[in-house]
Design a protein around this motif. Structure first.
Motif, PDB file in Angstrom:
ATOM      1  N   MET A   1       0.824  -1.192   0.000  1.00  0.00           N
ATOM      2  CA  MET A   1       0.000   0.000   0.000  1.00  0.00           C
ATOM      3  C   MET A   1       0.870   1.259   0.000  1.00  0.00           C
ATOM      4  N   ARG A   2       1.859   1.271   0.892  1.00  0.00           N
ATOM      5  CA  ARG A   2       2.745   2.434   0.974  1.00  0.00           C
ATOM      6  C   ARG A   2       3.516   2.626  -0.324  1.00  0.00           C
ATOM      7  N   ARG A   3       3.940   1.507  -0.896  1.00  0.00           N
ATOM      8  CA  ARG A   3       4.700   1.580  -2.135  1.00  0.00           C
ATOM      9  C   ARG A   3       3.848   2.188  -3.258  1.00  0.00           C
ATOM     10  N   ARG A   4       2.592   1.809  -3.323  1.00  0.00           N
ATOM     11  CA  ARG A   4       1.683   2.317  -4.345  1.00  0.00           C
ATOM     12  C   ARG A   4       1.483   3.830  -4.173  1.00  0.00           C
ATOM     13  N   ILE A   5       1.317   4.273  -2.952  1.00  0.00           N
ATOM     14  CA  ILE A   5       1.151   5.707  -2.669  1.00  0.00           C
ATOM     15  C   ILE A   5       2.430   6.467  -3.021  1.00  0.00           C
ATOM     16  N   ALA A   6       3.567   5.881  -2.676  1.00  0.00           N
ATOM     17  CA  ALA A   6       4.851   6.530  -2.978  1.00  0.00           C
ATOM     18  C   ALA A   6       5.039   6.685  -4.488  1.00  0.00           C
ATOM     19  N   ARG A   7       4.681   5.655  -5.253  1.00  0.00           N
ATOM     20  CA  ARG A   7       4.776   5.746  -6.714  1.00  0.00           C
ATOM     21  C   ARG A   7       3.851   6.817  -7.272  1.00  0.00           C
ATOM     22  N   THR A  10       5.302  10.173  -6.533  1.00  0.00           N
ATOM     23  CA  THR A  10       6.470  10.424  -7.381  1.00  0.00           C
ATOM     24  C   THR A  10       6.018  10.833  -8.780  1.00  0.00           C
ATOM     25  N   ARG A  11       5.045  10.113  -9.342  1.00  0.00           N
ATOM     26  CA  ARG A  11       4.520  10.471 -10.658  1.00  0.00           C
ATOM     27  C   ARG A  11       3.907  11.865 -10.653  1.00  0.00           C
ATOM     28  N   LEU A  12       3.182  12.199  -9.616  1.00  0.00           N
ATOM     29  CA  LEU A  12       2.572  13.516  -9.489  1.00  0.00           C
ATOM     30  C   LEU A  12       3.639  14.603  -9.404  1.00  0.00           C
ATOM     31  N   ALA A  13       4.682  14.340  -8.625  1.00  0.00           N
ATOM     32  CA  ALA A  13       5.763  15.323  -8.475  1.00  0.00           C
ATOM     33  C   ALA A  13       6.472  15.547  -9.807  1.00  0.00           C
ATOM     34  N   ARG A  14       6.645  14.497 -10.611  1.00  0.00           N
ATOM     35  CA  ARG A  14       7.293  14.644 -11.927  1.00  0.00           C
ATOM     36  C   ARG A  14       6.461  15.514 -12.860  1.00  0.00           C
TER      37      ARG A  14
END
Length: 146
Positions: A1-7, A10-14
């Motif tokens: 779950m945390r990994r999915r949120i982190a991804r 990250t995509r949003l920040a890019r």
């Protein structure tokens, strides 16, 4: 779950942080003039002096308004304020940079490098008096001595 949120974050920040450096398109082939551009290149272009804007409209390379203005001011100072001579010098500088790019991208046997006018054939180039004195001193010294 945390990994999915982190991804997702990250995509949003890019998508929110755009790169400042312009990317070379297929026709630019890694030009030496590509680099960081200002915040509003069109507004910068509009603030350029009219002779420089005219020269840029006919330029062969993708000059940024900032670098073109910096070189224009230096060339204009060397030419004593003569805009016609400054435009010629800007064209000479552009031809040198274009030759460097051609040599780097396509190699020394490219036909463009054969078409270039040799140095000094296009008329006098505005140079600093100090540089002229150095060249004369080098010519005057006997061979083998600095």
């Amino acid at each position: 779950m945390r990994r999915r949120i982190a991804r997702a974050l990250t995509r949003l920040a890019r998508t929110l942080v755009r790169p400042v450096r312009r990317r070379a398109g297929p026709n630019a082939a890694g030009s030496s003039l590509l680099g960081p551009s200002g915040r509003d290149p069109l507004a910068e272009f509009d603030r350029l002096p009219a002779p420089l804007r005219q020269w840029l409209a006919e330029a062969a390379m993708p000059w940024s308004p900032r670098s073109a203005l910096r070189i224009w001011r230096r060339v204009l100072r060397r030419c004593g304020g003569d805009e016609v001579m400054a435009r010629r010098e800007m064209s000479r500088i552009e031809a040198e940079r274009l030759a460097q790019d051609v040599r780097r991208v396509w190699g020394p046997s490219h036909p463009y490098l054969d078409l270039r006018v040799p140095r000094g054939a296009g008329g006098p180039s505005p140079r600093s008096p100090r540089g002229d004195a150095r060249r004369k001193a080098r010519r005057a010294s006997p061979p083998g001595r600095p």
